[in-house]
Scaffold this motif. Structure first.
Motif, PDB file in Angstrom:
ATOM      1  N   TYR A  99       0.871  -1.172   0.000  1.00 42.00           N
ATOM      2  CA  TYR A  99       0.000   0.000   0.000  1.00 42.00           C
ATOM      3  C   TYR A  99       0.912   1.228   0.000  1.00 42.00           C
ATOM      4  O   TYR A  99       1.590   1.484   0.987  1.00 42.00           O
ATOM      5  CB  TYR A  99      -0.923  -0.026   1.215  1.00 42.00           C
TER       6      TYR A  99
ATOM      7  N   GLU B  54       3.812   1.773  -1.739  1.00 44.36           N
ATOM      8  CA  GLU B  54       5.191   1.309  -1.510  1.00 44.36           C
ATOM      9  C   GLU B  54       6.025   1.406  -2.785  1.00 44.36           C
ATOM     10  O   GLU B  54       6.857   0.542  -3.023  1.00 44.36           O
ATOM     11  CB  GLU B  54       5.181  -0.157  -1.025  1.00 44.36           C
TER      12      GLU B  54
ATOM     13  N   ASN C 165      -8.479   0.756  -1.359  1.00 45.32           N
ATOM     14  CA  ASN C 165      -7.744   0.179  -0.241  1.00 45.32           C
ATOM     15  C   ASN C 165      -8.671  -0.717   0.588  1.00 45.32           C
ATOM     16  O   ASN C 165      -9.646  -0.244   1.175  1.00 45.32           O
ATOM     17  CB  ASN C 165      -7.160   1.307   0.623  1.00 45.32           C
TER      18      ASN C 165
ATOM     19  N   GLY D  13      -7.323  -2.997   2.835  1.00 41.75           N
ATOM     20  CA  GLY D  13      -6.605  -3.384   4.061  1.00 41.75           C
ATOM     21  C   GLY D  13      -5.685  -4.562   3.833  1.00 41.75           C
ATOM     22  O   GLY D  13      -5.849  -5.353   2.906  1.00 41.75           O
TER      23      GLY D  13
ATOM     24  N   ALA E 287       6.373  -5.462   2.184  1.00 40.46           N
ATOM     25  CA  ALA E 287       7.163  -4.885   1.100  1.00 40.46           C
ATOM     26  C   ALA E 287       8.293  -4.006   1.619  1.00 40.46           C
ATOM     27  O   ALA E 287       9.226  -3.691   0.887  1.00 40.46           O
ATOM     28  CB  ALA E 287       6.246  -4.061   0.200  1.00 40.46           C
ATOM     29  N   ASP E 288       8.212  -3.610   2.895  1.00 37.53           N
ATOM     30  CA  ASP E 288       9.145  -2.595   3.393  1.00 37.53           C
ATOM     31  C   ASP E 288      10.461  -3.173   3.899  1.00 37.53           C
ATOM     32  O   ASP E 288      11.246  -2.476   4.539  1.00 37.53           O
ATOM     33  CB  ASP E 288       8.479  -1.760   4.492  1.00 37.53           C
TER      34      ASP E 288
ATOM     35  N   ARG F 134      11.702  -0.020   8.747  1.00 40.89           N
ATOM     36  CA  ARG F 134      11.293  -0.131   7.338  1.00 40.89           C
ATOM     37  C   ARG F 134      12.272   0.601   6.426  1.00 40.89           C
ATOM     38  O   ARG F 134      12.889   1.602   6.827  1.00 40.89           O
ATOM     39  CB  ARG F 134       9.847   0.309   7.133  1.00 40.89           C
TER      40      ARG F 134
ATOM     41  N   GLU G 283       6.621   5.334   5.134  1.00 35.54           N
ATOM     42  CA  GLU G 283       6.170   5.357   6.529  1.00 35.54           C
ATOM     43  C   GLU G 283       5.211   4.218   6.815  1.00 35.54           C
ATOM     44  O   GLU G 283       4.598   3.672   5.911  1.00 35.54           O
ATOM     45  CB  GLU G 283       5.444   6.680   6.807  1.00 35.54           C
TER      46      GLU G 283
ATOM     47  N   LYS H  29       1.888   2.260   7.763  1.00 34.56           N
ATOM     48  CA  LYS H  29       0.504   2.551   7.367  1.00 34.56           C
ATOM     49  C   LYS H  29      -0.442   2.363   8.548  1.00 34.56           C
ATOM     50  O   LYS H  29      -1.644   2.504   8.416  1.00 34.56           O
ATOM     51  CB  LYS H  29       0.079   1.619   6.218  1.00 34.56           C
ATOM     52  N   PHE H  30       0.118   1.968   9.680  1.00 35.25           N
ATOM     53  CA  PHE H  30      -0.730   1.698  10.843  1.00 35.25           C
ATOM     54  C   PHE H  30      -0.485   2.733  11.937  1.00 35.25           C
ATOM     55  O   PHE H  30       0.522   2.656  12.629  1.00 35.25           O
ATOM     56  CB  PHE H  30      -0.456   0.290  11.382  1.00 35.25           C
TER      57      PHE H  30
HETATM   58  N1  UDP Z   1      -0.351  -2.726   3.805  1.00 35.47           N
HETATM   59  C1  UDP Z   1      -1.387  -3.040   2.933  1.00 35.47           C
HETATM   60  N2  UDP Z   1      -2.591  -2.402   3.083  1.00 35.47           N
HETATM   61  C2  UDP Z   1      -2.816  -1.494   4.090  1.00 35.47           C
HETATM   62  C3  UDP Z   1      -1.758  -1.223   4.992  1.00 35.47           C
HETATM   63  C4  UDP Z   1      -0.545  -1.850   4.804  1.00 35.47           C
HETATM   64  O1  UDP Z   1      -1.221  -3.850   2.024  1.00 35.47           O
HETATM   65  O2  UDP Z   1      -3.928  -0.964   4.183  1.00 35.47           O
HETATM   66  C5  UDP Z   1       0.970  -3.391   3.621  1.00 35.47           C
HETATM   67  C6  UDP Z   1       2.146  -2.435   3.535  1.00 35.47           C
HETATM   68  O3  UDP Z   1       2.341  -1.970   2.232  1.00 35.47           O
HETATM   69  C7  UDP Z   1       3.288  -3.303   4.028  1.00 35.47           C
HETATM   70  C8  UDP Z   1       2.618  -4.226   5.037  1.00 35.47           C
HETATM   71  O4  UDP Z   1       1.224  -4.186   4.761  1.00 35.47           O
HETATM   72  O5  UDP Z   1       3.856  -4.095   2.992  1.00 35.47           O
HETATM   73  C9  UDP Z   1       2.888  -3.798   6.456  1.00 35.47           C
HETATM   74  O6  UDP Z   1       2.544  -2.441   6.619  1.00 35.47           O
HETATM   75  P1  UDP Z   1       3.428  -1.436   7.483  1.00 35.47           P
HETATM   76  O7  UDP Z   1       4.874  -1.659   7.190  1.00 35.47           O
HETATM   77  O8  UDP Z   1       2.914  -0.068   7.255  1.00 35.47           O
HETATM   78  O9  UDP Z   1       3.076  -1.909   8.950  1.00 35.47           O
HETATM   79  P2  UDP Z   1       4.069  -2.036  10.198  1.00 35.47           P
HETATM   80  O10 UDP Z   1       5.255  -2.810   9.714  1.00 35.47           O
HETATM   81  O11 UDP Z   1       4.425  -0.649  10.590  1.00 35.47           O
HETATM   82  O12 UDP Z   1       3.268  -2.748  11.219  1.00 35.47           O
END
Ligand code: UDP
Ligand code: MG
Length: 308
Positions: free
Chosen positions: A10, A12, A72, A74, A96-97, A201, A205, A207-208
């Motif tokens: 999302y 990325e 989107n 989720g 993806a990060d 990451r 940034e 997404k949560f």
């Molecule tokens: N992601 C997604 N849809 C969303 C939110 C996040 O596909 O609505 C993906 C995002 O691109 C990433 C993965 O879920 O590959 C984890 O998200 P993020 O790194 O923001 O979360 P964190 O690692 O901070 O918990």
């Protein structure tokens, strides 16, 4: 043997090519093990150039696939879409990060070869995360494991390698409210846990934000526990006993000392307290009703706009 790699994305665009490079560093390992790889990027309604970045990769390398959502939906929906499309004998999902290091794949695969059905990862530190978030995250896992029979491991990431059998089990759960961490625990199978330190990451940034995580935790609780529903029954009993005790105390006090309770402040407090508790309990009931409502509607978990 085919290995499917599912990557929910999302916004990325910067991470898409970085991830590809990093994953393909495993190519010698794939060759050694006789593994073909397919890479499924699920573009979860990104507003930046994520889809374009994946298309560019697809042109260079036919093993790269794209599923693009109409909006989107989720991360849970993105993961589900990936599972639906993965044809692999083994399936792995990664963020993806690059917070889920692809360099761990050979080690994960070695455990699968030793007979495990799935290899999961958890981070042992929460380095680089705001302390308040870590505090609530820990609290959530503690609470969750108290009130749910399904084991949900603290610090578990969604980074998992699994066999076809496990994937089919996950796909057989066709619920609308998908809480993947719970689903993994629920299906069972022999799971090997690998641990690593939190990695920050690569680009972009998270997404949560806190609010999104809070709502996510409510989803998790309602999907894998019905204990909150019992709270209202317990509270009802507790309040009945309290009321009986208060009535007795008042009668005795009045008979012995001829001293009836004066004034309405005490009454107001009691009414406020009891109505607060009632609303709280109705709220819990409402949460479950809302989830049931969404489940009954049988809306699709995601809608696809484009697929390559
Ligand atoms: N992601 C997604 N849809 C969303 C939110 C996040 O596909 O609505 C993906 C995002 O691109 C990433 C993965 O879920 O590959 C984890 O998200 P993020 O790194 O923001 O979360 P964190 O690692 O901070 O918990
Ligand atoms: Mg991340």
């Amino acid at each position: 043997m085919l290995l499917s790699v599912i990557v929910p994305c999302y916004n990325e665009e910067e991470n898409v090519p970085l991830f590809y490079e990093e994953l393909m560093k495993n190519e010698p390992f794939f060759e050694k093990e006789g593994l073909e790889a397919e890479l499924i990027y699920v573009d979860d309604g990104s507003k930046d150039g994520t889809a374009a970045a994946v298309k560019a990769l697809h042109e260079r390398d036919g093993r790269v696939h794209l599923v693009s959502f109409s909006r989107n939906f989720g991360k849970e929906a993105a993961i589900y879409a990936g599972f639906c499309r993965a044809k692999g004998d083994y399936v792995v999902m990664m963020d993806a990060d690059l917070q889920d290091p692809p360099s761990l794949l050979p080690e994960m695969f070695s455990w699968i070869k030793k007979g495990y059905d799935s290899v999961a990862t958890r981070r042992v530190t929460r380095k680089g995360e705001p302390p308040i978030r870590s505090f609530f995250a820990r609290l959530f896992y503690k609470l969750m494991n108290r009130i749910s029979k399904t084991e949900i491991v603290d610090g578990a990431r969604d980074y998992r390698l699994m066999t076809r059998q496990v994937v089919d089990a996950i796909l057989s759960m066709c619920e609308y409210n998908r809480f993947t961490k719970g689903i993994f625990g629920w299906v069972g199978f022999e799971t090997k846990w690998l641990e690593y330190e939190n990695i920050e990451r690569a680009k972009g940034e998270t997404k949560f934000n806190f609010w999104k995580l809070f709502l996510y935790s409510i989803d998790g609780i309602t999907a894998f526990s019905t204990v909150p529903l019992a709270i209202s029954s317990v509270m009802g009993v507790v309040f009945c006993f309290a009321a009986f005790a208060a009535i007795l105390a008042l009668i005795v006090k009045n008979l012995l000392f001829h001293d009836p309770v004066a004034g309405w402040p005490s009454l107001v407090c009691i009414i406020l307290l009891v109505s607060g508790v009632q609303l709280f309990c109705i709220g819990i009931l409402g949460q479950y009703l809302a989830k049931t409502y969404m489940e009954v509607k049988k809306r699709p978990v995601y809608l696809v706009k484009e697929e390559l």
